[in-house]
Write a protein that holds these residues in place. Structure first.
Motif, PDB file in Angstrom:
ATOM      1  N   GLN A  49      39.508  34.072  33.897  1.00 53.41           N
ATOM      2  CA  GLN A  49      40.318  35.109  33.243  1.00 53.41           C
ATOM      3  C   GLN A  49      39.550  36.414  33.115  1.00 53.41           C
ATOM      4  N   THR A  50      38.322  36.346  32.637  1.00 49.75           N
ATOM      5  CA  THR A  50      37.549  37.577  32.435  1.00 49.75           C
ATOM      6  C   THR A  50      37.153  38.216  33.763  1.00 49.75           C
ATOM      7  N   THR A  51      36.846  37.377  34.771  1.00 51.13           N
ATOM      8  CA  THR A  51      36.506  37.923  36.090  1.00 51.13           C
ATOM      9  C   THR A  51      37.708  38.613  36.717  1.00 51.13           C
ATOM     10  N   LEU A  52      38.885  38.002  36.588  1.00 49.48           N
ATOM     11  CA  LEU A  52      40.093  38.606  37.151  1.00 49.48           C
ATOM     12  C   LEU A  52      40.398  39.945  36.483  1.00 49.48           C
ATOM     13  N   LEU A  53      40.227  40.024  35.175  1.00 47.07           N
ATOM     14  CA  LEU A  53      40.510  41.275  34.478  1.00 47.07           C
ATOM     15  C   LEU A  53      39.605  42.404  34.980  1.00 47.07           C
ATOM     16  N   ARG A  54      38.333  42.089  35.175  1.00 48.80           N
ATOM     17  CA  ARG A  54      37.407  43.116  35.680  1.00 48.80           C
ATOM     18  C   ARG A  54      37.789  43.523  37.112  1.00 48.80           C
ATOM     19  N   ARG A  55      38.146  42.567  37.963  1.00 51.02           N
ATOM     20  CA  ARG A  55      38.487  42.887  39.352  1.00 51.02           C
ATOM     21  C   ARG A  55      39.819  43.635  39.461  1.00 51.02           C
ATOM     22  N   ILE A  56      40.723  43.401  38.518  1.00 50.72           N
ATOM     23  CA  ILE A  56      41.970  44.180  38.500  1.00 50.72           C
ATOM     24  C   ILE A  56      41.656  45.646  38.260  1.00 50.72           C
ATOM     25  N   LYS A  57      40.782  45.913  37.316  1.00 53.50           N
ATOM     26  CA  LYS A  57      40.393  47.307  37.037  1.00 53.50           C
ATOM     27  C   LYS A  57      39.757  47.937  38.281  1.00 53.50           C
ATOM     28  N   GLU A  58      38.845  47.203  38.923  1.00 55.54           N
ATOM     29  CA  GLU A  58      38.185  47.728  40.121  1.00 55.54           C
ATOM     30  C   GLU A  58      39.182  47.903  41.269  1.00 55.54           C
ATOM     31  N   GLY A  59      40.092  46.923  41.432  1.00 54.65           N
ATOM     32  CA  GLY A  59      41.085  47.010  42.508  1.00 54.65           C
ATOM     33  C   GLY A  59      42.064  48.155  42.298  1.00 54.65           C
ATOM     34  N   PHE A  60      42.482  48.379  41.070  1.00 55.16           N
ATOM     35  CA  PHE A  60      43.375  49.499  40.791  1.00 55.16           C
ATOM     36  C   PHE A  60      42.678  50.832  41.049  1.00 55.16           C
ATOM     37  N   ILE A  68      50.544  39.107  33.776  1.00 54.10           N
ATOM     38  CA  ILE A  68      49.865  38.354  34.836  1.00 54.10           C
ATOM     39  C   ILE A  68      49.538  36.972  34.291  1.00 54.10           C
ATOM     40  N   ARG A  69      49.978  35.940  34.991  1.00 51.28           N
ATOM     41  CA  ARG A  69      49.735  34.565  34.539  1.00 51.28           C
ATOM     42  C   ARG A  69      49.178  33.739  35.691  1.00 51.28           C
ATOM     43  N   GLY A  70      48.220  32.871  35.371  1.00 53.72           N
ATOM     44  CA  GLY A  70      47.647  31.982  36.369  1.00 53.72           C
ATOM     45  C   GLY A  70      47.128  30.713  35.721  1.00 53.72           C
ATOM     46  N   TRP A  71      46.953  29.678  36.513  1.00 54.73           N
ATOM     47  CA  TRP A  71      46.483  28.368  36.034  1.00 54.73           C
ATOM     48  C   TRP A  71      45.101  28.086  36.594  1.00 54.73           C
ATOM     49  N   THR A  72      44.264  27.477  35.760  1.00 55.38           N
ATOM     50  CA  THR A  72      42.924  27.069  36.183  1.00 55.38           C
ATOM     51  C   THR A  72      42.614  25.700  35.593  1.00 55.38           C
ATOM     52  N   ALA A  73      41.542  25.089  36.082  1.00 55.46           N
ATOM     53  CA  ALA A  73      41.009  23.911  35.391  1.00 55.46           C
ATOM     54  C   ALA A  73      40.541  24.342  34.002  1.00 55.46           C
ATOM     55  N   THR A  74      40.600  23.430  33.056  1.00 58.20           N
ATOM     56  CA  THR A  74      40.277  23.766  31.670  1.00 58.20           C
ATOM     57  C   THR A  74      38.897  24.397  31.548  1.00 58.20           C
ATOM     58  N   THR A  75      37.932  23.861  32.281  1.00 56.90           N
ATOM     59  CA  THR A  75      36.555  24.357  32.167  1.00 56.90           C
ATOM     60  C   THR A  75      36.370  25.730  32.820  1.00 56.90           C
ATOM     61  N   ASP A  76      37.290  26.140  33.692  1.00 51.06           N
ATOM     62  CA  ASP A  76      37.142  27.412  34.416  1.00 51.06           C
ATOM     63  C   ASP A  76      37.928  28.558  33.795  1.00 51.06           C
ATOM     64  N   MET A  77      38.748  28.293  32.777  1.00 52.98           N
ATOM     65  CA  MET A  77      39.704  29.293  32.341  1.00 52.98           C
ATOM     66  C   MET A  77      39.047  30.592  31.879  1.00 52.98           C
ATOM     67  N   TRP A  78      38.054  30.490  31.016  1.00 51.78           N
ATOM     68  CA  TRP A  78      37.465  31.696  30.438  1.00 51.78           C
ATOM     69  C   TRP A  78      36.813  32.567  31.513  1.00 51.78           C
ATOM     70  N   GLU A  79      36.012  31.951  32.383  1.00 51.36           N
ATOM     71  CA  GLU A  79      35.337  32.714  33.435  1.00 51.36           C
ATOM     72  C   GLU A  79      36.341  33.315  34.406  1.00 51.36           C
TER      73      GLU A  79
END
Length: 287
Positions: free
Chosen positions: A244-255, A231-242
């Motif tokens: 990425q980690t939020t998406l990983l948690r929501r993937i687990k919940e969505g699955f 899974i790959r996505g682009w963000t503003a530099t300042t938003d990347m960490w938040e």
């Protein structure tokens, strides 16, 4: 000088010598005072010119002091010549001393040279998140000798400029955006298209994930225990960490909601019992 003194009526040899040296010393002092003033004026003029050209203040101060030091060295040589001190041997000794000092301070001079180049060409600025000499951190300051970084765990790293310039410089801020990558495995019995759609819906729901370049999810490999998605996505530099980690948690919940499993590594172990009566052991030699 002697002819001039004789015309002025100074005839005694000792008197001529004393007056001659007094005049020379007076001229040397006058030259020294005027030289100090003129050297300072020239050096300050150079600094103002560099500042108008928007050269970094640290570099401007360094070059100003360098110009001032060179002018003072030339001034002292001229003053010694005015007094009557032979300057040839003095210049040779000064050159030899400069060479010896340069060899002794080779690493320091290399740091200074690279510091000047870093300040001139600016591959990074204060506040950028960079990787320098294998160290990741936010640039706190740059001087002529060292570059100061603040690591993500709030430690200060002092990196010599020669090491910075002699290694790869990775600047994570200069482009304004960054790409993240996640790898997730799903079970062999799960629907791959359904899992990809869950991730795509999460892309659309998070405004921090940029639509251009478009994010994506692909099948990367068929693993031992799972079908691996990248899974790959682009963000503003300042938003990347938040993001990425939020998406990983929501993937687990969505699955979990979609009934898609994330398997853990498994190993199959088969136990083979002793051979039954009348069955030959394969390890037993034939007669």
């Amino acid at each position: 000088m002697t002819d001039l003194l004789e015309r002025l009526g100074v005839e005694h040899a000792m008197s001529v010598l004393i007056v001659s040296y007094a005049i020379r010393i007076g001229l040397a002092l006058l030259l020294l005072v005027v030289g100090f003033w003129l050297a300072a004026r020239i050096a300050n003029f150079g600094r103002r010119a560099l500042e108008r050209a928007r050269v970094d203040l640290t570099l401007a101060l360094f070059l100003r002091n360098l110009i001032y030091g060179v002018l003072l060295a030339l001034l002292f040589i001229n003053v010694l010549g005015t007094v009557g001190v032979p300057t040839t041997s003095f210049i040779a000794a000064l050159g030899a001393a400069g060479l010896a000092i340069g060899l002794a301070l080779n690493s320091s001079l290399s740091n200074i040279a690279w510091g000047v180049l870093l300040i001139l060409f600016r591959p990074f600025r204060v506040g950028d998140f960079v990787s320098l000499g294998g160290i990741d951190g936010t640039v706190e300051s740059v001087n002529l000798m060292h570059t100061y970084l603040i690591t993500p765990d709030n430690r200060q790293a002092v990196v010599p400029n020669a090491k910075v310039g002699g290694d790869a410089i990775i600047n994570y801020n200069v482009r304004g955006t960054r790409r993240f990558e996640l790898k997730v495995g799903i079970g062999y019995g799960d629907n791959i298209g359904k899992a990809m759609q869950v991730v795509q819906d999460l892309f659309a729901a998070d405004p921090r994930i940029l639509k251009d370049p478009a994010p994506g999810v692909w099948t990367e490999a068929l693993g031992d225990s799972s079908v691996n998605l990248v899974i790959r996505g682009w963000t503003a530099t300042t938003d990347m960490w938040e993001a990425q980690t939020t998406l990983l948690r929501r993937i687990k919940e969505g699955f979990d909601e979609a009934g898609i499993t994330i398997p853990y590594p498994q190993s199959e172990i088969r136990l083979v019992g002793p051979p039954s009566e009348g069955e030959r052991n394969p390890l037993q030699p034939m007669r």
